[in-house]
Design a protein around this motif. Structure first.
Motif, PDB file in Angstrom:
ATOM      1  N   UNK A 234      27.778 -31.370 -30.337  1.00 37.15           N
ATOM      2  CA  UNK A 234      26.943 -31.533 -29.150  1.00 37.15           C
ATOM      3  C   UNK A 234      25.492 -31.757 -29.568  1.00 37.15           C
ATOM      4  N   UNK A 235      24.955 -32.979 -29.346  1.00 37.38           N
ATOM      5  CA  UNK A 235      23.579 -33.257 -29.772  1.00 37.38           C
ATOM      6  C   UNK A 235      22.522 -32.699 -28.822  1.00 37.38           C
ATOM      7  N   UNK A 236      22.961 -32.072 -27.719  1.00 34.07           N
ATOM      8  CA  UNK A 236      22.012 -31.624 -26.702  1.00 34.07           C
ATOM      9  C   UNK A 236      21.864 -30.101 -26.671  1.00 34.07           C
ATOM     10  N   UNK A 237      22.207 -29.464 -27.786  1.00 38.88           N
ATOM     11  CA  UNK A 237      22.140 -28.000 -27.846  1.00 38.88           C
ATOM     12  C   UNK A 237      20.695 -27.533 -27.968  1.00 38.88           C
ATOM     13  N   UNK A 238      20.292 -26.668 -27.049  1.00 41.52           N
ATOM     14  CA  UNK A 238      18.980 -26.022 -27.104  1.00 41.52           C
ATOM     15  C   UNK A 238      19.086 -24.504 -27.072  1.00 41.52           C
ATOM     16  N   UNK A 239      20.245 -24.006 -26.647  1.00 39.95           N
ATOM     17  CA  UNK A 239      20.443 -22.568 -26.505  1.00 39.95           C
ATOM     18  C   UNK A 239      21.818 -22.208 -27.067  1.00 39.95           C
ATOM     19  N   UNK A 240      22.078 -20.933 -27.230  1.00 39.66           N
ATOM     20  CA  UNK A 240      23.452 -20.521 -27.474  1.00 39.66           C
ATOM     21  C   UNK A 240      24.247 -20.832 -26.202  1.00 39.66           C
ATOM     22  N   UNK A 241      25.553 -20.954 -26.336  1.00 39.00           N
ATOM     23  CA  UNK A 241      26.354 -21.285 -25.162  1.00 39.00           C
ATOM     24  C   UNK A 241      26.225 -20.215 -24.083  1.00 39.00           C
TER      25      UNK A 241
END
Length: 618
Positions: A234-241
């Motif tokens: 996922x290239x749009x990760x900014x946070x933990x799930x």
């Protein structure tokens, strides 16, 4: 020594030829979109060449690897034969690149992005892709392709022949230097000696997104997209799930409750969903748009529930339909509707309606194979279809399918027959899609694309108006809810501000029919397509638990929000603010309002969470 010098000069001149070609390509793009270019300061237009030079040099480096190696082999082979190989290699590449240059410029108007792998999603149905292009545009494009290819072939031919004459076979002592020149290409290819190779974000220099797009090298962007296909991450990760879900739930859960329980006067009304191709709020007078285009819709807006702050979640039909029928956000660079293995696990409004006892059907005047729509709709449980194959070819326009007045007459005639009730019927129009081919009068003329766009919507507006007029005479009308909604917004008419500003994504939604308990009301709550299925099922007391990205439209909280996706970016809007973000530059395009920082986190969390959901579906 002179022999080595001539070889090095040949390499330098050949590299310069490609730099010159890409300068021309950028100039062509700026001129092709002259209206946008003239809105840029001259200094900004010039900077597109300056900032774009790194990607120009990078792709020129790739193109020079083979010729530089061939010049190295000229130490041991006939230089004239080497020159012939280089010429034909250059001619083939020029012809291919010029074709892609034309495709890139043509598609940018609709997609708002430079050429990438989105092109391949339409290659299995090329006739559908070409349907958006007028015959005159295809003729002009073909002539341009021939002329530009011919001119640059002549330039390359003359330069290569002039310089190859000066090259003679050499001795092995020149080999290290020529090997070094090939290896030296790694510097422009990487964009310099820095740790991280050059990428698109390196050429983004302006707050005007069009200027950043103009600075991109079209073929570098295309090639980069080809070689950087998703690896499943996922290239749009900014946070933990967990953090992303917590942010979403904090905002969403408080908006699920329905503040209005008396919208309908019956528990199981018939439902007709009319999806209007490319209808933007910019041409709907009752939404503050141009007053004279949708006169019937403007009038009908006073007879039902008009949603005045409603947004599309994507920018194409294959993204709008899953948003409307599955409550599912679009993906930034692909479309789930084209992936049957993933769509079969989506929540489906038609199936939920079937579970409630509704008979379902889908009407469209065109090809249901477009964007894999047929498979998606069958996964949704629909079995009764009417499509372009059910209409005589004489009733088709030259591109898409049956004209809307023919199509909607069939829809109306079928409704006049005895129906199993309650029914859920969906009709998707098509005449207001490019190239806007109408029968009869163009109300606003057809001298420009924007006037053809207005004329096409005025035509469909009359068709919809006639349908509603006839529907009111039918016995089923008194127990029916009619929902009119757009599949997506549109770039036309041109709007001020960012290309992907909320103005492009704002669309109408109007509820009509005898099943409404209240009429003549405007609902100004912020909402979007993904909220429709959840809200409708809530009103019908159906199961909406699977629509996990949706909210209830009738919640009147000031914190109601809409989230929309465009290529590698998103916009999240509420009454209190806006956050518009681009993942290429990793910068905000625009933000305002006291809650912009909260919308920043919310938008990134939704994009991350929805894309992860997309990846996880098998």
């Amino acid at each position: 020594m002179k022999t080595l010098k001539n070889k090095l000069l040949f390499n330098l001149s050949y590299f310069s030829l490609w730099i010159g070609y890409f300068i021309f390509a950028r100039l062509f793009f700026l001129l092709f979109y002259y209206e946008k270019t003239q809105n840029l300061p001259l200094s900004t237009s010039l900077k597109t060449f300056l900032y774009g030079a790194r990607l120009d040099a990078s792709f020129s480096g790739y193109l020079c690897i083979l010729p530089f190696l061939l010049i190295l082999f000229s130490l041991f082979s006939n230089p004239k034969k080497i020159g012939t190989i280089i010429k034909w290699y250059s001619y083939i590449v020029l012809i291919l690149l010029t074709l892609l240059l034309i495709i890139d410029a043509s598609l940018y108007a609709s997609w708002g992005i430079r050429l990438d792998t989105t092109l391949f999603t339409y290659l299995n149905t090329p006739e559908v892709m070409l349907a958006s292009v007028a015959v005159s545009q295809m003729i002009f494009g073909l002539l341009f392709w021939i002329v530009v290819s011919f001119v640059f072939i002549k330039i390359f031919k003359k330069t290569i022949e002039r310089n190859i004459k000066k090259i003679n076979t050499g001795d092995w002592k020149q080999l290290p230097v020529l090997i070094f020149t090939v290896l030296f290409l790694l510097i422009p290819i990487r964009g310099g000696l820095q740790t991280i190779p050059v990428n698109q974000s390196n050429v983004y220099f302006s707050s005007e997104m069009f200027a950043n797009h103009a600075a991109l090298n079209f073929i570098w962007n295309f090639s980069n997209a080809l070689t950087h296909t998703s690896d499943g991450s996922n290239p749009y990760v900014n946070f933990t799930q967990d953090a992303a879900e917590a942010i979403i739930n904090k905002n969403r859960n408080s908006l699920l409750k329905n503040d209005e329980k008396t919208i309908l006067n019956t528990k199981k009304p018939n439902v007709i969903l009319i999806i209007w191709e490319s209808l933007t709020a910019k041409i709907v007078g009752t939404l503050g748009g141009e007053p004279g285009v949708t006169e019937n819709l403007n009038r009908l807006s006073k007879e039902g529930l008009l949603f005045t702050n409603f947004y599309a979640n994507g920018d194409r039909t294959d993204k709008g339909i899953p948003a409307i029928l599955s409550g599912y956000y679009p993906q930034p660079s692909t479309s789930i509707m084209k992936m049957p293995n993933k769509t079969r696990s989506l929540p489906m409004l038609p199936q939920k309606m079937i579970d409630l006892g509704y008979a379902t059907s889908f009407y469209h005047g065109g090809d249901l194979n477009f964007g894999n729509m047929n498979t998606y709709l069958r996964n949704a449980g629909i079995t009764n279809f009417v499509d372009g194959s059910d209409f005589d070819k004489k009733d088709w326009n030259s591109k898409w399918g049956a004209h809307d007045h023919i199509f909607m007459k069939r829809f109306s005639d079928d409704l006049a027959k005895k129906q199993k009730t309650p029914f859920f019927k969906i009709a998707l129009t098509l005449t207001s899609h490019e190239p806007y081919e109408l029968l009869g009068n163009y109300k606003f003329g057809k001298d420009t694309e924007e006037n053809k766009f207005r004329s096409a919507h005025a035509y469909t507006d009359k068709v919809i108006g006639d349908f509603i007029k006839n529907a009111k005479k039918q016995s089923w009308y008194k127990n029916t809810l009619i929902i009119i909604i757009a599949d997506h917004g549109h770039r036309s008419p041109a709007h001020t501000g960012a290309f992907n500003s909320p103005k492009k994504f704002k669309i109408p939604m109007l509820w009509l029919g005898g099943a409404l308990n209240k009429t003549g009301i405007e609902i100004d709550h912020i909402s979007s397509q993904v909220d429709l299925s959840y809200t409708l099922l809530d009103l019908l007391e159906g199961d909406n638990s699977e629509f996990k990205f949706s909210k209830n439209i009738f919640n009147s909280s000031e914190d109601q929000y809409a989230h929309y996706i465009f290529n590698k970016g998103f916009g999240t809007i509420s009454k209190k603010g806006l956050f518009l973000f681009d993942y290429v530059s990793k910068k905000s395009i625009k933000k305002y309002g006291k809650t912009a920082h909260k919308l920043d986190s919310l938008g990134k969390a939704i994009t991350q969470n929805s894309y992860q959901d997309f990846l996880d579906r098998k």
